[in-house]
Design a protein around this motif. Sequence first.
Motif, PDB file in Angstrom:
ATOM      1  N   LYS A   1     -14.054   3.398  64.596  1.00 22.34           N
ATOM      2  CA  LYS A   1     -12.994   4.338  64.949  1.00 22.34           C
ATOM      3  C   LYS A   1     -13.499   5.774  64.935  1.00 22.34           C
ATOM      4  O   LYS A   1     -12.995   6.626  65.648  1.00 22.34           O
ATOM      5  CB  LYS A   1     -11.828   4.196  63.968  1.00 22.34           C
ATOM      6  CG  LYS A   1     -11.142   2.849  64.045  1.00 22.34           C
ATOM      7  CD  LYS A   1     -10.145   2.610  62.928  1.00 22.34           C
ATOM      8  CE  LYS A   1      -9.256   3.762  62.604  1.00 22.34           C
ATOM      9  NZ  LYS A   1      -8.276   3.487  61.552  1.00 22.34           N
ATOM     10  N   GLU A   2     -14.465   6.060  64.066  1.00 21.56           N
ATOM     11  CA  GLU A   2     -15.012   7.405  63.916  1.00 21.56           C
ATOM     12  C   GLU A   2     -16.527   7.283  63.742  1.00 21.56           C
ATOM     13  O   GLU A   2     -16.981   6.509  62.900  1.00 21.56           O
ATOM     14  CB  GLU A   2     -14.391   8.063  62.677  1.00 21.56           C
ATOM     15  CG  GLU A   2     -14.825   9.466  62.432  1.00 21.56           C
ATOM     16  CD  GLU A   2     -14.152  10.061  61.200  1.00 21.56           C
ATOM     17  OE1 GLU A   2     -14.818  10.845  60.519  1.00 21.56           O
ATOM     18  OE2 GLU A   2     -12.984   9.734  60.935  1.00 21.56           O
ATOM     19  N   SER A   3     -17.286   8.009  64.531  1.00 21.44           N
ATOM     20  CA  SER A   3     -18.754   7.931  64.438  1.00 21.44           C
ATOM     21  C   SER A   3     -19.208   8.261  63.022  1.00 21.44           C
ATOM     22  O   SER A   3     -18.664   9.151  62.366  1.00 21.44           O
ATOM     23  CB  SER A   3     -19.392   8.910  65.421  1.00 21.44           C
ATOM     24  OG  SER A   3     -19.071   8.557  66.744  1.00 21.44           O
ATOM     25  N   PHE A   4     -20.222   7.510  62.550  1.00 17.38           N
ATOM     26  CA  PHE A   4     -20.764   7.756  61.214  1.00 17.38           C
ATOM     27  C   PHE A   4     -22.202   7.256  61.141  1.00 17.38           C
ATOM     28  O   PHE A   4     -22.655   6.491  61.979  1.00 17.38           O
ATOM     29  CB  PHE A   4     -19.900   7.093  60.134  1.00 17.38           C
ATOM     30  CG  PHE A   4     -19.951   5.576  60.124  1.00 17.38           C
ATOM     31  CD1 PHE A   4     -20.779   4.907  59.237  1.00 17.38           C
ATOM     32  CD2 PHE A   4     -19.168   4.830  60.994  1.00 17.38           C
ATOM     33  CE1 PHE A   4     -20.824   3.516  59.213  1.00 17.38           C
ATOM     34  CE2 PHE A   4     -19.196   3.446  60.969  1.00 17.38           C
ATOM     35  CZ  PHE A   4     -20.036   2.784  60.083  1.00 17.38           C
ATOM     36  N   LYS A   5     -22.914   7.718  60.116  1.00 17.68           N
ATOM     37  CA  LYS A   5     -24.274   7.253  59.837  1.00 17.68           C
ATOM     38  C   LYS A   5     -24.241   6.477  58.524  1.00 17.68           C
ATOM     39  O   LYS A   5     -23.470   6.803  57.616  1.00 17.68           O
ATOM     40  CB  LYS A   5     -25.234   8.434  59.711  1.00 17.68           C
ATOM     41  CG  LYS A   5     -25.464   9.152  61.004  1.00 17.68           C
ATOM     42  CD  LYS A   5     -26.449  10.286  60.830  1.00 17.68           C
ATOM     43  CE  LYS A   5     -26.629  11.036  62.140  1.00 17.68           C
ATOM     44  NZ  LYS A   5     -27.553  12.156  61.990  1.00 17.68           N
ATOM     45  N   TRP A   6     -25.105   5.462  58.419  1.00 18.99           N
ATOM     46  CA  TRP A   6     -25.170   4.651  57.210  1.00 18.99           C
ATOM     47  C   TRP A   6     -26.635   4.364  56.890  1.00 18.99           C
ATOM     48  O   TRP A   6     -27.408   4.010  57.779  1.00 18.99           O
ATOM     49  CB  TRP A   6     -24.415   3.344  57.408  1.00 18.99           C
ATOM     50  CG  TRP A   6     -24.326   2.536  56.159  1.00 18.99           C
ATOM     51  CD1 TRP A   6     -25.121   1.485  55.796  1.00 18.99           C
ATOM     52  CD2 TRP A   6     -23.406   2.720  55.088  1.00 18.99           C
ATOM     53  NE1 TRP A   6     -24.732   1.007  54.570  1.00 18.99           N
ATOM     54  CE2 TRP A   6     -23.691   1.751  54.113  1.00 18.99           C
ATOM     55  CE3 TRP A   6     -22.381   3.616  54.862  1.00 18.99           C
ATOM     56  CZ2 TRP A   6     -22.974   1.648  52.926  1.00 18.99           C
ATOM     57  CZ3 TRP A   6     -21.661   3.508  53.675  1.00 18.99           C
ATOM     58  CH2 TRP A   6     -21.958   2.540  52.738  1.00 18.99           C
ATOM     59  N   ALA A   7     -27.006   4.514  55.632  1.00 19.04           N
ATOM     60  CA  ALA A   7     -28.376   4.236  55.198  1.00 19.04           C
ATOM     61  C   ALA A   7     -28.441   2.816  54.644  1.00 19.04           C
ATOM     62  O   ALA A   7     -28.102   2.575  53.487  1.00 19.04           O
ATOM     63  CB  ALA A   7     -28.818   5.243  54.147  1.00 19.04           C
ATOM     64  N   HIS A   8     -28.865   1.886  55.485  1.00 19.42           N
ATOM     65  CA  HIS A   8     -29.022   0.494  55.052  1.00 19.42           C
ATOM     66  C   HIS A   8     -30.168   0.423  54.050  1.00 19.42           C
ATOM     67  O   HIS A   8     -31.219   1.028  54.243  1.00 19.42           O
ATOM     68  CB  HIS A   8     -29.314  -0.416  56.250  1.00 19.42           C
ATOM     69  CG  HIS A   8     -28.174  -0.484  57.217  1.00 19.42           C
ATOM     70  ND1 HIS A   8     -27.116  -1.342  57.037  1.00 19.42           N
ATOM     71  CD2 HIS A   8     -27.916   0.217  58.344  1.00 19.42           C
ATOM     72  CE1 HIS A   8     -26.270  -1.190  58.044  1.00 19.42           C
ATOM     73  NE2 HIS A   8     -26.723  -0.240  58.848  1.00 19.42           N
ATOM     74  N   ARG A   9     -29.960  -0.304  52.972  1.00 21.64           N
ATOM     75  CA  ARG A   9     -30.942  -0.416  51.893  1.00 21.64           C
ATOM     76  C   ARG A   9     -31.393   0.964  51.412  1.00 21.64           C
ATOM     77  O   ARG A   9     -32.498   1.134  50.925  1.00 21.64           O
ATOM     78  CB  ARG A   9     -32.118  -1.290  52.326  1.00 21.64           C
ATOM     79  CG  ARG A   9     -31.725  -2.756  52.489  1.00 21.64           C
ATOM     80  CD  ARG A   9     -32.839  -3.595  53.035  1.00 21.64           C
ATOM     81  NE  ARG A   9     -33.189  -3.307  54.425  1.00 21.64           N
ATOM     82  CZ  ARG A   9     -32.453  -3.624  55.494  1.00 21.64           C
ATOM     83  NH1 ARG A   9     -31.308  -4.238  55.334  1.00 21.64           N
ATOM     84  NH2 ARG A   9     -32.867  -3.335  56.706  1.00 21.64           N
ATOM     85  N   HIS A  10     -30.534   1.955  51.614  1.00 24.19           N
ATOM     86  CA  HIS A  10     -30.735   3.337  51.163  1.00 24.19           C
ATOM     87  C   HIS A  10     -31.909   4.047  51.834  1.00 24.19           C
ATOM     88  O   HIS A  10     -32.272   5.142  51.421  1.00 24.19           O
ATOM     89  CB  HIS A  10     -30.877   3.400  49.647  1.00 24.19           C
ATOM     90  CG  HIS A  10     -29.715   2.802  48.929  1.00 24.19           C
ATOM     91  ND1 HIS A  10     -28.506   3.429  48.819  1.00 24.19           N
ATOM     92  CD2 HIS A  10     -29.570   1.590  48.325  1.00 24.19           C
ATOM     93  CE1 HIS A  10     -27.670   2.646  48.159  1.00 24.19           C
ATOM     94  NE2 HIS A  10     -28.288   1.527  47.857  1.00 24.19           N
ATOM     95  N   VAL A  11     -32.515   3.421  52.868  1.00 20.80           N
ATOM     96  CA  VAL A  11     -33.650   4.070  53.534  1.00 20.80           C
ATOM     97  C   VAL A  11     -33.596   3.997  55.056  1.00 20.80           C
ATOM     98  O   VAL A  11     -34.173   4.852  55.719  1.00 20.80           O
ATOM     99  CB  VAL A  11     -35.000   3.490  53.059  1.00 20.80           C
ATOM    100  CG1 VAL A  11     -35.262   3.808  51.601  1.00 20.80           C
ATOM    101  CG2 VAL A  11     -35.068   1.999  53.279  1.00 20.80           C
ATOM    102  N   GLU A  12     -32.961   2.993  55.612  1.00 24.59           N
ATOM    103  CA  GLU A  12     -32.926   2.815  57.066  1.00 24.59           C
ATOM    104  C   GLU A  12     -31.605   3.359  57.615  1.00 24.59           C
ATOM    105  O   GLU A  12     -30.583   2.680  57.559  1.00 24.59           O
ATOM    106  CB  GLU A  12     -33.074   1.340  57.429  1.00 24.59           C
ATOM    107  CG  GLU A  12     -34.403   0.760  57.021  1.00 24.59           C
ATOM    108  CD  GLU A  12     -34.496  -0.729  57.291  1.00 24.59           C
ATOM    109  OE1 GLU A  12     -33.756  -1.247  58.159  1.00 24.59           O
ATOM    110  OE2 GLU A  12     -35.300  -1.375  56.617  1.00 24.59           O
ATOM    111  N   VAL A  13     -31.631   4.571  58.142  1.00 25.73           N
ATOM    112  CA  VAL A  13     -30.418   5.221  58.623  1.00 25.73           C
ATOM    113  C   VAL A  13     -30.092   4.745  60.036  1.00 25.73           C
ATOM    114  O   VAL A  13     -30.942   4.765  60.924  1.00 25.73           O
ATOM    115  CB  VAL A  13     -30.554   6.754  58.599  1.00 25.73           C
ATOM    116  CG1 VAL A  13     -29.300   7.416  59.140  1.00 25.73           C
ATOM    117  CG2 VAL A  13     -30.855   7.240  57.177  1.00 25.73           C
TER     118      VAL A  13
END
Length: 63
Positions: free
Chosen positions: A5-17
Amino acid sequence: MFKVKESFKWAHRHVEVAEYEAGTEHAFDDAELIEVATAEGWIEPVGERKTKAAKAAPENKAE
């Protein structure tokens, strides 16, 4: 499946954005991402997950 619904960034495993654009659909399997993004209003379930959740909602249960 979830709709963004809203663009966002997420750091998978705290390193892969990864960046997720509004209007796209993804089959997320990261429980933390799903919990946070749903609570923040960034994503919403679509398809079968939405149907199951709607059926289980207290306001939709027969008395």
